[in-house]
Enzyme design. Structure first.
Site, mmCIF file in Angstrom:
data_model
loop_
_atom_site.group_PDB
_atom_site.id
_atom_site.type_symbol
_atom_site.label_atom_id
_atom_site.label_comp_id
_atom_site.label_asym_id
_atom_site.label_seq_id
_atom_site.Cartn_x
_atom_site.Cartn_y
_atom_site.Cartn_z
ATOM 1 N N HIS A 8 -46.271 0.198 46.777
ATOM 2 C CA HIS A 8 -45.845 0.774 48.053
ATOM 3 C C HIS A 8 -46.134 2.273 48.037
ATOM 4 C CE1 HIS A 8 -42.456 1.148 45.279
ATOM 5 N NE2 HIS A 8 -42.068 2.209 45.965
ATOM 6 N N THR B 90 -50.511 4.477 50.562
ATOM 7 C CA THR B 90 -51.923 4.623 50.186
ATOM 8 C C THR B 90 -52.122 4.382 48.707
ATOM 9 O OG1 THR B 90 -51.564 7.007 49.888
ATOM 10 C CG2 THR B 90 -52.492 6.293 52.007
ATOM 11 N N ARG B 91 -53.320 3.865 48.363
ATOM 12 C CA ARG B 91 -53.792 3.772 46.993
ATOM 13 C C ARG B 91 -55.263 4.163 46.971
ATOM 14 N NH1 ARG B 91 -49.194 3.497 46.308
ATOM 15 N NH2 ARG B 91 -47.944 2.211 44.895
ATOM 16 N N LYS C 51 -50.205 13.737 50.372
ATOM 17 C CA LYS C 51 -49.575 12.975 49.292
ATOM 18 C C LYS C 51 -50.174 13.381 47.946
ATOM 19 C CE LYS C 51 -49.053 8.282 47.464
ATOM 20 N NZ LYS C 51 -49.362 6.850 47.669
ATOM 21 N N HIS D 197 -50.000 11.242 37.440
ATOM 22 C CA HIS D 197 -50.411 9.950 36.897
ATOM 23 C C HIS D 197 -49.865 9.880 35.478
ATOM 24 C CE1 HIS D 197 -52.673 6.326 36.347
ATOM 25 N NE2 HIS D 197 -53.531 6.853 35.485
ATOM 26 N N CYS E 190 -41.879 4.753 42.594
ATOM 27 C CA CYS E 190 -42.441 3.453 42.272
ATOM 28 C C CYS E 190 -42.505 3.317 40.756
ATOM 29 C CB CYS E 190 -43.812 3.241 42.913
ATOM 30 S SG CYS E 190 -45.137 4.234 42.204
ATOM 31 N N LYS F 144 -56.308 -1.394 43.295
ATOM 32 C CA LYS F 144 -57.638 -1.518 43.887
ATOM 33 C C LYS F 144 -58.347 -2.790 43.464
ATOM 34 C CE LYS F 144 -58.497 2.330 41.654
ATOM 35 N NZ LYS F 144 -57.409 2.299 40.640
#
Length: 377
Positions: free
Chosen positions: A46, A49-50, A263, A267, A311, A344
């Site tokens: 969620h 965007t990815r 955004k 990582h 997340c 992806k």
């Protein structure tokens, strides 16, 4: 509905929804189960965007998989009549020997992918929103862009149902066991039998694989949206997706402004958590830590905070996916976790699962994802 199925899928997020769709297309009797009602905001898929990118810095083996994923996302867009992808181009930014620059260059060269290498000055000139330091380079790839994860999952689930899949939400799987060459799955509401089982439960997968004692770590991740000071610089036509190794082994990524702000997120570097007790409140110090990175490399995005979302990543020790048979139950397939970079690929992984469960083989090399963890059974 029947309580006997060809395949039961536990977890209907990115991987599970795609597996349900592709297996149902093959004519399999599918039962899909999820503890929530996907698409939801409690797992790993969620946040609006990815990123999808082709010159894959993690390893060249991923490139054929992501190329097929592009094709399948386009097919799903057409079939579902939904917008799932927006191409923006992408930049992998870091020092010349950084993982993102060296790895993306390696994948691009091995697979003859269109790409360019820009100096820091060229990046700053072409894309004023991005301000790399002088010692950095950037690998440009034109096909990178944005997937819309909630819409992608919804499209997979909708089309799976149209193909006859029985998808049951708010029904967590409690346990499973091998039974006469098949499986029996017990949920909060009943018990079901199937010939095969696919486990795509993401951050909850360890609760269904206690016998394997897999060395997986669930990691809390914060996504933030900031109001840009110069909105035109961050429009998708002027700002590609970007992934940075801003210090050795430290990464962050960002998107253009699609209307809700710019955004950005780190990582990794998140705290280890239990998915059932994760803190979903973002603390001021977390926002300030992200803002410090924004000030340095995206200074014109350093406006008021618009929103935040928490997340989870589910990480393997080497950062690659874990996709394999259960060593004691060959009728059980494990198709997650994905270490924070799997979304992806979910379209193609659904197809891969369908191929493996129907034909016993796939055209893709999955050797990176198999037989790496030796634990008691």
């Amino acid at each position: 509905m029947s309580s006997r199925f060809d395949v039961i899928i536990v977890g209907l997020g990115a991987m599970g929804s795609a597996a349900a769709y592709h297996l149902a297309r093959c004519g399999k009797r599918i039962l899909g189960l999820d503890r929530f009602a996907p698409p939801h905001a409690f797992g790993s898929s969620h946040g609006q965007t990815r990123i999808i990118r082709e010159a894959y810095f993690e390893h060249p083996l991923y490139v054929p998989l992501v190329q097929r994923a592009y094709e399948l996302w386009a097919e799903l867009e057409k079939e579902a009549g939904r917008s799932l992808f927006r191409e923006t181009g992408g930049l992998m930014i870091g020092k010349p020997d950084s993982a993102v620059v060296a790895g993306a260059t390696r994948s691009a060269r091995e697979h003859s992918l269109p790409h360019e290498v820009f100096s820091a000055a060229e990046v700053r000139s072409r894309f004023p929103a991005l301000q790399p330091t002088d010692e950095m380079l950037a690998v440009w790839e034109p096909r990178a862009g944005i997937l819309f994860p909630e819409t992608c999952i919804e499209a997979h689930l909708t089309m799976a149902r149209k193909q006859g899949a029985d998808l049951r939400t708010d029904e967590p799987a409690v346990s499973w066991e091998g039974e006469g060459g098949g499986v029996r799955v017990v949920t909060s509401k009943g018990a079901y039998q199937a010939n095969q089982l696919v486990l795509t439960a993401g951050s909850w997968i360890q609760s269904l694989l206690r016998d394997l004692q897999l060395p997986l770590v669930v990691e809390r991740q914060v996504q933030s949206w900031f109001e840009p000071k110069h909105p035109l610089q961050f429009q998708p036509e002027r700002c590609p997706i970007h992934v940075w190794e801003h210090e050795r082994g430290r990464f962050f990524y960002g998107f253009p402004d699609l209307g809700g702000g710019v955004k950005v997120a780190r990582h990794h570097e998140g705290e280890r958590v239990n998915p059932d007790s994760i803190n979903r409140e973002v603390q001021p110090d977390e926002i300030e830590a992200m803002r410090a990175v924004v000030r340095q490399f995206l200074p014109n995005a350093d406006g008021p905070l618009r929103s935040t979302v928490v997340c989870m990543y589910t990480n393997t020790p080497d950062g690659h996916f874990f996709i394999d048979r259960h060593p004691a139950h060959p009728q059980v397939r494990i198709a997650s976790p994905c270490s924070g970079h799997g979304f992806k690929f979910s379209s193609v992984m659904g197809e891969v699962m369908a191929d493996l469960l129907t034909d016993g083989q796939t055209q893709f090399d999955l050797s990176l994802f198999r037989n790496r963890f030796h634990s008691p059974v």
